[in-house]
Design a protein around this motif. Sequence first.
Motif, short mmCIF file in Angstrom:
data_model
loop_
_atom_site.label_atom_id
_atom_site.label_comp_id
_atom_site.label_asym_id
_atom_site.label_seq_id
_atom_site.Cartn_x
_atom_site.Cartn_y
_atom_site.Cartn_z
N ALA A 1 0.83 -1.21 0.00
CA ALA A 1 0.00 0.00 0.00
C ALA A 1 0.86 1.26 0.00
O ALA A 1 0.62 2.19 -0.78
CB ALA A 1 -0.93 -0.01 1.21
N ASN A 2 1.86 1.31 0.88
CA ASN A 2 2.75 2.46 0.91
C ASN A 2 3.54 2.59 -0.39
O ASN A 2 3.78 3.70 -0.88
CB ASN A 2 3.71 2.37 2.09
N GLY A 3 3.94 1.44 -0.94
CA GLY A 3 4.67 1.48 -2.20
C GLY A 3 3.83 2.02 -3.34
O GLY A 3 4.30 2.83 -4.15
N ALA A 4 2.56 1.58 -3.41
CA ALA A 4 1.68 2.07 -4.47
C ALA A 4 1.46 3.58 -4.33
O ALA A 4 1.45 4.31 -5.34
CB ALA A 4 0.35 1.33 -4.41
N LEU A 5 1.28 4.05 -3.10
CA LEU A 5 1.09 5.48 -2.90
C LEU A 5 2.37 6.25 -3.24
O LEU A 5 2.32 7.33 -3.84
CB LEU A 5 0.68 5.76 -1.46
N ASN A 6 3.51 5.69 -2.89
CA ASN A 6 4.77 6.36 -3.18
C ASN A 6 5.07 6.42 -4.67
O ASN A 6 5.77 7.33 -5.13
CB ASN A 6 5.92 5.65 -2.45
N VAL A 7 4.58 5.43 -5.44
CA VAL A 7 4.72 5.52 -6.90
C VAL A 7 4.12 6.82 -7.40
O VAL A 7 4.72 7.54 -8.22
CB VAL A 7 4.04 4.32 -7.59
N LEU A 8 2.95 7.15 -6.90
CA LEU A 8 2.28 8.38 -7.33
C LEU A 8 2.97 9.62 -6.76
O LEU A 8 3.10 10.64 -7.45
CB LEU A 8 0.81 8.34 -6.91
N HIS A 9 3.41 9.55 -5.51
CA HIS A 9 4.14 10.68 -4.92
C HIS A 9 5.36 11.05 -5.77
O HIS A 9 5.53 12.19 -6.21
CB HIS A 9 4.63 10.32 -3.51
N PHE A 10 6.22 10.06 -5.99
CA PHE A 10 7.46 10.34 -6.69
C PHE A 10 7.27 10.47 -8.19
O PHE A 10 8.04 11.17 -8.86
CB PHE A 10 8.50 9.26 -6.34
N GLY A 11 6.27 9.78 -8.72
CA GLY A 11 5.97 9.95 -10.13
C GLY A 11 5.58 11.39 -10.45
O GLY A 11 6.06 11.98 -11.42
N TRP A 12 4.70 11.96 -9.62
CA TRP A 12 4.31 13.35 -9.86
C TRP A 12 5.46 14.31 -9.54
O TRP A 12 5.61 15.35 -10.19
CB TRP A 12 3.08 13.74 -9.06
N ALA A 13 6.30 13.97 -8.56
CA ALA A 13 7.47 14.82 -8.28
C ALA A 13 8.37 14.89 -9.51
O ALA A 13 8.89 15.96 -9.84
CB ALA A 13 8.24 14.27 -7.08
N PHE A 14 8.54 13.76 -10.19
CA PHE A 14 9.34 13.76 -11.43
C PHE A 14 8.70 14.62 -12.50
O PHE A 14 9.35 15.47 -13.12
CB PHE A 14 9.51 12.33 -11.94
N VAL A 15 7.40 14.40 -12.75
CA VAL A 15 6.70 15.17 -13.78
C VAL A 15 6.75 16.66 -13.46
O VAL A 15 7.02 17.50 -14.34
CB VAL A 15 5.25 14.68 -13.91
N SER A 16 6.51 17.00 -12.20
CA SER A 16 6.48 18.40 -11.80
C SER A 16 7.85 19.05 -11.92
O SER A 16 8.00 20.15 -12.46
CB SER A 16 5.97 18.51 -10.36
N GLN A 17 8.88 18.35 -11.44
CA GLN A 17 10.21 18.94 -11.43
C GLN A 17 10.79 19.06 -12.83
O GLN A 17 11.34 20.10 -13.21
CB GLN A 17 11.14 18.09 -10.55
N CYS A 18 10.65 18.00 -13.62
CA CYS A 18 11.16 18.03 -14.98
C CYS A 18 10.33 18.98 -15.85
O CYS A 18 10.87 19.76 -16.64
CB CYS A 18 11.15 16.62 -15.56
N GLY A 19 9.00 18.92 -15.70
CA GLY A 19 8.12 19.77 -16.50
C GLY A 19 8.33 21.24 -16.22
O GLY A 19 8.29 22.07 -17.14
N THR A 20 8.58 21.59 -14.96
CA THR A 20 8.84 22.99 -14.62
C THR A 20 10.09 23.50 -15.33
O THR A 20 10.11 24.62 -15.86
CB THR A 20 9.00 23.15 -13.10
N GLY A 21 11.12 22.67 -15.38
CA GLY A 21 12.34 23.07 -16.10
C GLY A 21 12.10 23.28 -17.57
O GLY A 21 12.60 24.24 -18.17
N LEU A 22 11.32 22.38 -18.19
CA LEU A 22 11.02 22.51 -19.62
C LEU A 22 10.21 23.77 -19.90
O LEU A 22 10.44 24.47 -20.90
CB LEU A 22 10.27 21.28 -20.10
N ILE A 23 9.25 24.08 -19.02
CA ILE A 23 8.42 25.27 -19.22
C ILE A 23 9.26 26.54 -19.04
O ILE A 23 9.18 27.48 -19.84
CB ILE A 23 7.23 25.27 -18.24
N LEU A 24 10.08 26.58 -18.00
CA LEU A 24 10.89 27.77 -17.75
C LEU A 24 11.85 28.05 -18.90
O LEU A 24 12.13 29.22 -19.21
CB LEU A 24 11.69 27.60 -16.45
N GLN A 25 12.34 27.00 -19.54
CA GLN A 25 13.30 27.20 -20.62
C GLN A 25 12.68 27.82 -21.86
O GLN A 25 13.40 28.24 -22.76
CB GLN A 25 13.98 25.87 -20.97
#
Length: 442
Positions: free
Chosen positions: A338-362
């Motif tokens: 259960a914690n692993g499944a929730l963490n997939v979404l936590h860190f998955g969105w962290a990746f999308v958010s962090q990488c996507g923010t860099g692409l948008i700023l550029q």
Amino acid sequence: MQALTAWRRIACVFLPFAAGYYLSYVFRTINALIGGQLSSDIGLETADLGLLTSVYFLVFAAVQIPIGISLDRFGPRRIQSVLLLVAAAGAALFAVATGFLSLLIARAMLGLGVAGALMAGLKSIVLWFPKERVALLNGYMIMLGSLGAVTATAPAEYLLRWMNWRQLFEILAFATGATAILIYVVVPERIMGRSTIRNTLSSVLGDPRFWRIAPLSAACIGSAWSLQGLWASPWLTDVERFDHPRLVGQLFTMSIVLCGGAWSFGTLVHCIRQRRAGVEIIVAAIAGLFIAAQLSLILRLPLPSILPWSVIAIAGTATVVSFAAIAEYFPPELTGRANGALNVLHFGWAFVSQCGTGLILQQWPVVDGHRTVFAYQVAFGLNLVVQIAAFVWFALPWLGSFGRRMGSNPLRLPASVSDAVETFMPCEQLLVVMPANTDSEW
């Protein structure tokens, strides 16, 4: 099973796993401090730095479910010690990397190596400590781990006066390897007995309560990690025009607040559970404050900068609350999955958010060494839209109950104060009347 006193459980179980989680937080947030040096030494663009930092989250998310299953099957001691050896190798490679590709591989190894740090700690708490203490100890675990974020600010800045970032990573590689050995040698083994329930991932993913809370938890916590782990520093430099000493001071303050937030959330959840109330209302309150803090940044409201950024930092520790809510839905035998499944979404969105923010700023040019405020408003605003949508999804059962109550008696005036509360505050009534683990409408 070897009997352990409370103090031996703290010394031989809790603290070693807390040390592993501490190191994972150092690796997660250190790029916010050394990002400028990496860019100048290796020649990284903004998008490159965003990808380099966020690949940690991508690998982290990709292995959460396999690690969760492994923790349930083999126990946290063996899994965590092996993974931390991978992290030590990743830190050593990062220290000698000379190009973007080698840095990317090293960062990915770090993400893999510390991917089980929090889940292994939470699993060890479930295995070795009384159920009524789990939420409180989860808060302490995250509080001690988040000291790694504190270390990655002013203390690391002080060390960098005497050494470069490569030497710093050599030290981190040694510390991580030593922690792996400590966990393997000191932590006792404990195997759960066979359960009568089906310990399958489908038991978690098939539960509608999981899919109600998971999007909101992931959108808010993942975004908080993304912002504090990297984009707080460019915002404060480009938008707030902080110089370097003031920047490090604010990052340090945010990290201190982060630690306090973890302790506060753990204590709050512990108190609420003792009163036999659900913790979902805390999830909603944290999400609302987090959204409001980002909105104040985007709209450039005249508030002290530390105020909204402290709220953002605190939101990163709300895993204490999310995992406590998840623990009410599933038995101990399924906590790893259960914690692993929730963490997939936590860190998955962290990746999308962090990488996507860099692409948008550029997409916006650098003017006099700084990006425009509008670039950050667009990048942060698109992230905020996702959080608001997840918040509405989370609140739909409460909103539906409110609508049904109002629709059944639209013209009836409340006859008393208690009748008014019953009519116009269905959410509060749900928390009292409906147990947190019911299947009705969740």
